[in-house]
Every structure is written in structure tokens, then in C-alpha cells.
Design an enzyme around this catalytic site. Sequence first.
Site, PDB file in Angstrom:
ATOM      1  N   PRO A  12      -5.934  43.027  -3.227  1.00 49.73           N
ATOM      2  CA  PRO A  12      -6.686  41.835  -3.550  1.00 49.73           C
ATOM      3  C   PRO A  12      -8.189  42.175  -3.262  1.00 49.73           C
ATOM      4  O   PRO A  12      -8.796  42.905  -2.771  1.00 49.73           O
ATOM      5  CB  PRO A  12      -6.269  40.958  -2.214  1.00 49.73           C
ATOM      6  CG  PRO A  12      -5.328  42.142  -1.406  1.00 49.73           C
ATOM      7  CD  PRO A  12      -5.176  43.201  -2.181  1.00 49.73           C
ATOM      8  N   ASN A  13      -8.956  41.231  -4.170  1.00 55.89           N
ATOM      9  CA  ASN A  13     -10.241  41.119  -4.154  1.00 55.89           C
ATOM     10  C   ASN A  13     -11.087  42.308  -4.962  1.00 55.89           C
ATOM     11  O   ASN A  13     -12.151  42.193  -5.126  1.00 55.89           O
ATOM     12  CB  ASN A  13     -11.080  40.853  -2.887  1.00 55.89           C
ATOM     13  CG  ASN A  13     -10.635  39.837  -1.865  1.00 55.89           C
ATOM     14  OD1 ASN A  13     -10.693  38.825  -2.607  1.00 55.89           O
ATOM     15  ND2 ASN A  13      -9.986  40.257  -0.930  1.00 55.89           N
ATOM     16  N   ARG A  20     -20.411  41.812  -6.013  1.00 57.24           N
ATOM     17  CA  ARG A  20     -21.235  41.755  -4.702  1.00 57.24           C
ATOM     18  C   ARG A  20     -20.787  42.948  -3.854  1.00 57.24           C
ATOM     19  O   ARG A  20     -19.923  43.677  -4.045  1.00 57.24           O
ATOM     20  CB  ARG A  20     -20.795  40.472  -3.789  1.00 57.24           C
ATOM     21  CG  ARG A  20     -19.443  39.953  -3.935  1.00 57.24           C
ATOM     22  CD  ARG A  20     -19.216  38.867  -3.193  1.00 57.24           C
ATOM     23  NE  ARG A  20     -19.441  39.158  -1.990  1.00 57.24           N
ATOM     24  CZ  ARG A  20     -18.855  38.414  -0.978  1.00 57.24           C
ATOM     25  NH1 ARG A  20     -18.152  37.314  -0.866  1.00 57.24           N
ATOM     26  NH2 ARG A  20     -18.856  38.802   0.545  1.00 57.24           N
ATOM     27  N   TYR A  25     -19.218  48.837  -1.914  1.00 54.60           N
ATOM     28  CA  TYR A  25     -18.155  49.665  -2.953  1.00 54.60           C
ATOM     29  C   TYR A  25     -18.662  50.230  -4.286  1.00 54.60           C
ATOM     30  O   TYR A  25     -18.160  50.340  -5.362  1.00 54.60           O
ATOM     31  CB  TYR A  25     -17.082  48.206  -3.210  1.00 54.60           C
ATOM     32  CG  TYR A  25     -16.564  47.953  -2.091  1.00 54.60           C
ATOM     33  CD1 TYR A  25     -15.757  48.524  -1.205  1.00 54.60           C
ATOM     34  CD2 TYR A  25     -16.613  46.514  -1.666  1.00 54.60           C
ATOM     35  CE1 TYR A  25     -15.038  48.281  -0.190  1.00 54.60           C
ATOM     36  CE2 TYR A  25     -16.143  46.220  -0.473  1.00 54.60           C
ATOM     37  CZ  TYR A  25     -15.303  46.805   0.349  1.00 54.60           C
ATOM     38  OH  TYR A  25     -14.544  46.593   1.283  1.00 54.60           O
ATOM     39  N   ASN A  76      -4.606  51.570  -4.695  1.00 56.96           N
ATOM     40  CA  ASN A  76      -5.873  51.015  -3.855  1.00 56.96           C
ATOM     41  C   ASN A  76      -5.357  49.777  -3.263  1.00 56.96           C
ATOM     42  O   ASN A  76      -5.454  48.540  -4.004  1.00 56.96           O
ATOM     43  CB  ASN A  76      -7.231  50.806  -4.396  1.00 56.96           C
ATOM     44  CG  ASN A  76      -8.177  50.366  -3.450  1.00 56.96           C
ATOM     45  OD1 ASN A  76      -8.014  49.996  -2.496  1.00 56.96           O
ATOM     46  ND2 ASN A  76      -9.554  50.820  -3.794  1.00 56.96           N
ATOM     47  N   ALA A  79      -7.419  45.229   1.241  1.00 59.09           N
ATOM     48  CA  ALA A  79      -7.061  44.915   2.671  1.00 59.09           C
ATOM     49  C   ALA A  79      -5.590  44.894   2.915  1.00 59.09           C
ATOM     50  O   ALA A  79      -5.484  45.045   4.440  1.00 59.09           O
ATOM     51  CB  ALA A  79      -7.490  43.510   2.877  1.00 59.09           C
ATOM     52  N   GLU A 100      -3.061  57.328  -2.250  1.00 62.59           N
ATOM     53  CA  GLU A 100      -3.779  56.343  -1.920  1.00 62.59           C
ATOM     54  C   GLU A 100      -5.282  56.672  -2.054  1.00 62.59           C
ATOM     55  O   GLU A 100      -5.600  57.720  -1.797  1.00 62.59           O
ATOM     56  CB  GLU A 100      -3.667  56.088  -0.438  1.00 62.59           C
ATOM     57  CG  GLU A 100      -4.523  54.923   0.216  1.00 62.59           C
ATOM     58  CD  GLU A 100      -3.994  54.838   1.867  1.00 62.59           C
ATOM     59  OE1 GLU A 100      -3.252  55.760   2.393  1.00 62.59           O
ATOM     60  OE2 GLU A 100      -4.705  53.881   2.417  1.00 62.59           O
ATOM     61  N   HIS A 102      -9.198  54.853  -1.912  1.00 61.20           N
ATOM     62  CA  HIS A 102     -10.358  53.737  -1.292  1.00 61.20           C
ATOM     63  C   HIS A 102     -11.607  54.111  -1.847  1.00 61.20           C
ATOM     64  O   HIS A 102     -11.977  55.328  -1.648  1.00 61.20           O
ATOM     65  CB  HIS A 102     -10.280  53.727   0.224  1.00 61.20           C
ATOM     66  CG  HIS A 102      -8.993  53.226   0.684  1.00 61.20           C
ATOM     67  ND1 HIS A 102      -8.614  51.972   0.734  1.00 61.20           N
ATOM     68  CD2 HIS A 102      -8.128  53.737   1.274  1.00 61.20           C
ATOM     69  CE1 HIS A 102      -7.422  52.106   1.297  1.00 61.20           C
ATOM     70  NE2 HIS A 102      -7.114  52.969   1.483  1.00 61.20           N
ATOM     71  N   ARG A 109     -15.532  52.748   9.093  1.00 60.52           N
ATOM     72  CA  ARG A 109     -15.811  51.141   9.123  1.00 60.52           C
ATOM     73  C   ARG A 109     -15.200  50.471  10.161  1.00 60.52           C
ATOM     74  O   ARG A 109     -15.046  51.324  11.549  1.00 60.52           O
ATOM     75  CB  ARG A 109     -15.452  50.401   7.698  1.00 60.52           C
ATOM     76  CG  ARG A 109     -16.222  51.237   6.603  1.00 60.52           C
ATOM     77  CD  ARG A 109     -15.853  50.544   5.375  1.00 60.52           C
ATOM     78  NE  ARG A 109     -16.022  49.044   5.414  1.00 60.52           N
ATOM     79  CZ  ARG A 109     -15.743  48.255   4.243  1.00 60.52           C
ATOM     80  NH1 ARG A 109     -14.820  48.789   3.420  1.00 60.52           N
ATOM     81  NH2 ARG A 109     -16.101  47.097   4.271  1.00 60.52           N
TER      82      ARG A 109
HETATM   83  O1  CA2 Z   1     -12.741  50.932   0.131  1.00 55.54           O
HETATM   84  C1  CA2 Z   1     -11.926  50.278  -0.384  1.00 55.54           C
HETATM   85  O2  CA2 Z   1     -11.490  50.541  -1.626  1.00 55.54           O
HETATM   86  C2  CA2 Z   1     -10.896  49.206   0.355  1.00 55.54           C
HETATM   87  O3  CA2 Z   1      -9.678  49.376  -0.080  1.00 55.54           O
HETATM   88  C3  CA2 Z   1     -11.398  48.002  -0.411  1.00 55.54           C
HETATM   89  C4  CA2 Z   1     -10.817  46.602   0.422  1.00 55.54           C
HETATM   90  C5  CA2 Z   1     -10.903  46.854   1.768  1.00 55.54           C
HETATM   91  O4  CA2 Z   1     -10.429  45.826   2.503  1.00 55.54           O
HETATM   92  C6  CA2 Z   1     -10.372  48.245   2.378  1.00 55.54           C
HETATM   93  O5  CA2 Z   1     -10.676  48.298   3.852  1.00 55.54           O
HETATM   94  C7  CA2 Z   1     -11.108  49.334   1.940  1.00 55.54           C
HETATM   95  C8  CA2 Z   1     -11.719  45.573   0.021  1.00 55.54           C
HETATM   96  C9  CA2 Z   1     -12.012  45.211  -1.342  1.00 55.54           C
HETATM   97  C10 CA2 Z   1     -12.716  44.101  -1.520  1.00 55.54           C
HETATM   98  O6  CA2 Z   1     -13.482  44.362  -2.524  1.00 55.54           O
HETATM   99  C11 CA2 Z   1     -14.673  43.507  -2.816  1.00 55.54           C
HETATM  100  C12 CA2 Z   1     -15.678  43.798  -3.861  1.00 55.54           C
HETATM  101  C13 CA2 Z   1     -16.496  42.942  -4.341  1.00 55.54           C
HETATM  102  C14 CA2 Z   1     -16.822  41.760  -3.473  1.00 55.54           C
HETATM  103  C15 CA2 Z   1     -15.931  41.611  -2.381  1.00 55.54           C
HETATM  104  C16 CA2 Z   1     -14.937  42.366  -2.347  1.00 55.54           C
END
Ligand code: CA2
Length: 147
Positions: A12-13, A20, A25, A76, A79, A100, A102, A109
Site C-alpha cells: 500500500p501507498n 511526497r 523514500y 516490499n 506498512a 523482502e 524496503h 524509524r
Molecule cells: O521503506 C519502505 O520501503 C517501507 O516499506 C515503506 C512503507 C512503510 O510503511 C514501511 O514501514 C517501510 C510506506 C510506503 C508509503 O510510501 C509513500 C510514498 C510516498 C508518499 C506516501 C507514502
Amino acid sequence: MNDLIVLLLSGPNLNLLGDRDPLIYGSDTLTHHVSEATIAAEERGLVIEHVQSNHEGELVDAIHSARGRCVGIIINPGAFTHYAWAIHDALAAFDGPIVEVHLSNPAAREPWRHTSVVAPVAAGTVAGFGGIGYRMAVRAVAELLEG
Ligand code: CA2
């Protein structure tokens, strides 16, 4: 000869990448990361099949569809990493290397990101290297397949 397919899953996301939070990221899009993984895979005779979903059940279905069809999985889970036991169970039923990945380093974090329910069923985790991690994950799967 059949294609050696590696399923690349994005949770997700991750479809918002590049939009953003570039400090956490990076500024590259998910499309860019998938294309980097695709190139790295082609160099090793592998084919990437990518599925992004914001829905846990769709990711579970994609993992099921990989059984007997794909040689490895790179995931990946976003969340879902931290609590999606259905994804854990689906991955546990897959025969083949699971890596896996990330972009950020969840261990550095918030405390709730320190647990991964995917890690126990993965061969290993690549975290904290940004987009390079996708190429590293492809290399890891390729070398695990070579034994
Ligand atoms: O670091 C990673 O790749 C994560 O899997 C990214 C997830 C986070 O919940 C994990 O803890 C670590 C979040 C991805 C959300 O990505 C966004 C990108 C742009 C704007 C908002 C969210």
C-alpha cells in the site's frame, strides 16, 4: 524454454512514490524502481512480473498465483510489513526464494516499524539503500536460484 518469472510485489501507498516524502523514500517513482528491477533481472535471465496493490487480499491472491509459476518473490509490503499475517502465511506456502525489500530502514524509524511479519518467511531483507535495494534484491534472488 519457459520464462523464469520473479514476482515483484509492492504494498500500500507505494504507488505514491515520487509524489511526497522524498527525504524518506527518495524522489523516484515506483515505475522507475520496477524498471530498474526489470533490467537487473533481464541481465540474469529472469523476468519481472510486478503487482502493486493497496489491498492485503489482492497481495495474498498474487502470492497464491505465483505458486508453481514463479521462481522467486521480491516483496516490499509497505506498512503491511508490520502486521499482515495473511501475507506471512501466503508467503510461507511459496516454494522458492523470497526477498523482502524496503527503501527506508525501518529499524531506524518508529518502534512500530521495527517488527516485520514477513522477515521470518524471507531468505533475507534489503533495507535502507533506497532504489538500489531493488537491484540488490534481484541479485539476491538470482544467486539463491543458482544455489
Ligand atoms: O521503506 C519502505 O520501503 C517501507 O516499506 C515503506 C512503507 C512503510 O510503511 C514501511 O514501514 C517501510 C510506506 C510506503 C508509503 O510510501 C509513500 C510514498 C510516498 C508518499 C506516501 C507514502
